[in-house]
Design a protein around this motif. Structure first.
Motif, mmCIF file in Angstrom:
data_model
loop_
_atom_site.group_PDB
_atom_site.id
_atom_site.type_symbol
_atom_site.label_atom_id
_atom_site.label_comp_id
_atom_site.label_asym_id
_atom_site.label_seq_id
_atom_site.Cartn_x
_atom_site.Cartn_y
_atom_site.Cartn_z
ATOM 1 N N UNK A 156 1.092 12.548 2.583
ATOM 2 C CA UNK A 156 1.498 11.210 2.147
ATOM 3 C C UNK A 156 2.417 10.549 3.170
ATOM 4 N N UNK A 208 0.636 8.011 6.448
ATOM 5 C CA UNK A 208 0.491 6.547 6.409
ATOM 6 C C UNK A 208 1.847 5.844 6.440
ATOM 7 N N UNK A 209 2.844 6.438 5.799
ATOM 8 C CA UNK A 209 4.168 5.805 5.801
ATOM 9 C C UNK A 209 4.723 5.778 7.213
ATOM 10 N N UNK A 226 12.494 10.120 6.411
ATOM 11 C CA UNK A 226 11.302 10.745 5.821
ATOM 12 C C UNK A 226 11.525 12.239 5.609
#
Lengths: 284, 324
Positions: free
Chosen positions: B11, B14-15, B304
């Motif tokens: 996930x 894409x971030x 992140x």
């Protein structure tokens, strides 16, 4: 909100002592900012070389700065700037946040996924880095600051509105509106958003405080409001340069920021407690 | 558990791409070019010379090609070279600054945890006591205090008037001549004010948050059950309630990373600390695109990673998360 709800809100808000103090502070700041031309004893940019860095005295209650300008007058006029930055920035954040949050919550599926991923991405940036980069690249000006603070501060609002809408859109009155043939736009604007605004109002009040803090930090670093326009942050920059000889130049503008931000935070807290009786009961 | 971690990891991709696109767009869509800054001072620079300079930096290509080029290099951990006169690789410039900023931020995170959590617990357990009221007051004032202003005041009091602590840099002039412990003490003295200040805002926030969590948990039925069993209050609070109230704190710590990194600009510039924030400020002012890009991306990646670690540890302690 209907009349009865507003009344109920007032009944609870009136009993919230800290909230009332906040209201008082915010109200007072409004008056001072509006009446700045009348209240400020001097022209905030009048340079008087004969009275440079004078300590507080009868003539200059908060002293003078490195160009002999009256600190009290500069703080009063700086308050106008802070107020404007706070409100416009939060207004921008609210428009973006409510729009995107409402879209995500109401339409769901891939609209929701795309918007919420975008929110996740924006939340990863060290916000102050992003603001700094954009403001510095765009030439610092009051308008740019307001736009940039607003454009980097809407994510919380979007999440709030989305969560509210997810719970509201299944309620009976929304179903009733849909059964009557109301359009999506009408349902969102007339039925859902008014009912989802309560937490946004709280977030907005706290947001004004945060925006004022950010603006003052930017101005302090020299990329916010540019001199000679007075702002609390740029008075502090001058204060830093002469901190060893003129404490009043650092102390008072900082106090002004502290009191203002405190006022908005207390007001926000008061509104939150008055809106959400569940939290209130928890406190009894 | 492994599937959960893998899912979370994928996930992030894409971030991460989104982060690079936004950073790139923000920098390159802003008016003005870095070459203008370099040539502005010399009116004799011809248009051809300027175009040549643009070509050297690859700024003459279309934006999406520049982005793809940049991304290709990034995969090999190559952030490009700084536009400034030293022309050094960006990753080298950032890597010599990163440890300083990370070190200060980690110290202040530890300080926040160690101080804020007990404060939050105590004020929740003794609600409306004098202690609770005093900390509530501290929290509200703490939220409202601009850190840069507090920094100035502390510098004035401890640096100028009392002359107890140094107010700029990380090392004294005689640092090289000190013994090992002398160096540690010197560094420590230089770090006290910056760490204290970067922890200040978080201190108020986390203690309030902890208090709220604790109050929420104490209301739950299983606490009532524990009390009904006749367990001593100490066990009820510190074993049953505390464990559950501590859980969400992990997530909040992950979320606080961007704020901490962003805040480093302010106190690094006040205390003249050679960290990421100072480098960023200078790079933005000089329109040193590769450095600014590198810092934005690294800052976001740290966030992140922080969030990933928070999520994983949350899943480790709370089985309900993994199952979903």
């Amino acid at each position: 909100m209907t009349g009865a709800l507003v009344k109920e809100f007032w009944r609870r808000f009136r009993r919230h002592r800290l909230g009332l103090i906040g209201t008082g502070v915010v109200f007072l700041l409004f008056i001072v900012s509006l009446a700045a031309p009348v209240l400020s004893p001097y022209d905030p940019s009048y340079i008087d070389i004969k009275s440079i860095l004078e300590p507080p005295s009868y003539n200059h209650p908060l002293g003078t700065d490195q160009l002999g300008r009256d600190v009290l007058s500069r703080i009063i006029w700086g308050g106008r700037i802070s107020l404007m930055v706070g409100f416009v920035a939060v207004g921008i954040a609210m428009v973006i946040g409510v729009f995107l949050g409402a879209m995500a919550g109401y339409y769901g599926s891939y609209v929701d996924t795309v918007i919420m991923r975008f929110v996740d991405i924006m939340l990863c940036f060290p916000t102050f880095f992003l603001i700094l980069a954009v403001v510095a690249l765009l030439e610092p000006s009051i308008w740019n600051i307001m736009v940039v603070i607003g454009a980097t501060g809407w994510m919380g609002m979007a999440r709030l509105i989305r969560a509210e809408i997810l719970s509201i859109k299944e309620r009976d009155y929304v179903l009733a509106a849909r059964a009557l043939g109301a359009s999506h736009t009408r349902i969102i604007w007339r039925h859902i958003i008014p009912n989802a605004m309560a937490p946004v109002l709280v977030a907005a009040t706290l947001g004004v405080a945060a925006a004022i803090l950010t603006e003052s930090a930017l101005s302090f670093l020299g990329i916010g409001v540019q001199p000679p326009t007075p702002s609390w942050g740029n008075i502090l920059t001058a204060g830093k340069d002469s901190i060893e000889v003129a404490w009043w130049l650092s102390f008072y503008p900082g106090m002004a920021i502290l009191i203002t931000v405190l006022g908005y935070n207390l007001l926000g807290e008061g509104i939150r407690d008055a809106i959400d009786p569940r939290l209130r009961e928890g406190r009894q | 558990m492994a599937t959960y971690i893998l899912k979370r990891f994928f996930l992030m991709i894409p971030i991460f791409l989104g982060i690079t696109v936004i950073s790139f767009a923000v920098l390159h869509l802003a008016p003005g070019a870095p070459t203008e800054m370099q040539t502005m001072m010399q009116p004799k620079v011809s248009l051809e010379a300027r175009a040549r300079l643009n070509a050297i930096y690859g700024l003459d290509k279309p934006l999406h090609i520049q982005y793809v080029d940049w991304l290709k290099r990034l995969v090999r951990f190559d952030f490009g070279r700084s536009f400034s006169s030293d022309n050094r690789p960006v990753q080298e410039k950032i890597m010599e600054r990163l440890p300083v900023t990370l070190f200060i931020n980690i110290l202040s995170l530890v300080l926040i945890l160690v101080v804020a959590i007990p404060i939050g617990i105590l004020s929740a357990v003794h609600r409306y006591s004098l202690f609770d009221k005093a900390t509530t007051l501290f929290v509200f004032v703490g939220f409202a205090t601009p850190t840069f202003w507090l920094a100035l005041l502390l510098m004035l009091v401890f640096g100028v008037h009392l002359d107890w602590l140094p107010i700029s840099g990380l090392k004294s002039l005689n640092y090289e001549y000190l013994g090992f412990w002398g160096k540690v003490v010197d560094l420590g003295r230089h770090l006290i004010l910056p760490v204290l200040l970067s922890a200040f805002g978080g201190l108020a926030g986390l203690s309030r948050y902890m208090r709220g969590n604790m109050l929420e948990v104490i209301r739950q039925d299983y606490i009532l059950t524990a009390r009904a069993k006749g367990l001593p209050e100490r066990v009820v609070i510190y074993k049953h309630a505390l464990r559950n109230a501590l859980l969400p704190v992990v997530t909040v710590l992950g979320l606080s990373i961007p704020g901490l990194i962003g805040g480093s600009v302010i106190f690094e510039s006040i205390f003249a600390i050679p960290g990421m924030g100072q480098l960023f400020y200078g790079a933005v002012m000089a329109r040193d695109y590769p450095v600014v890009m590198g810092e934005l991306v690294i800052g976001a990646v740290l966030t992140l990673i922080g969030n990933l670690v928070a999520d994983i540890s949350y899943a480790l302690v709370d089985p309900r998360i993994r199952v979903r």
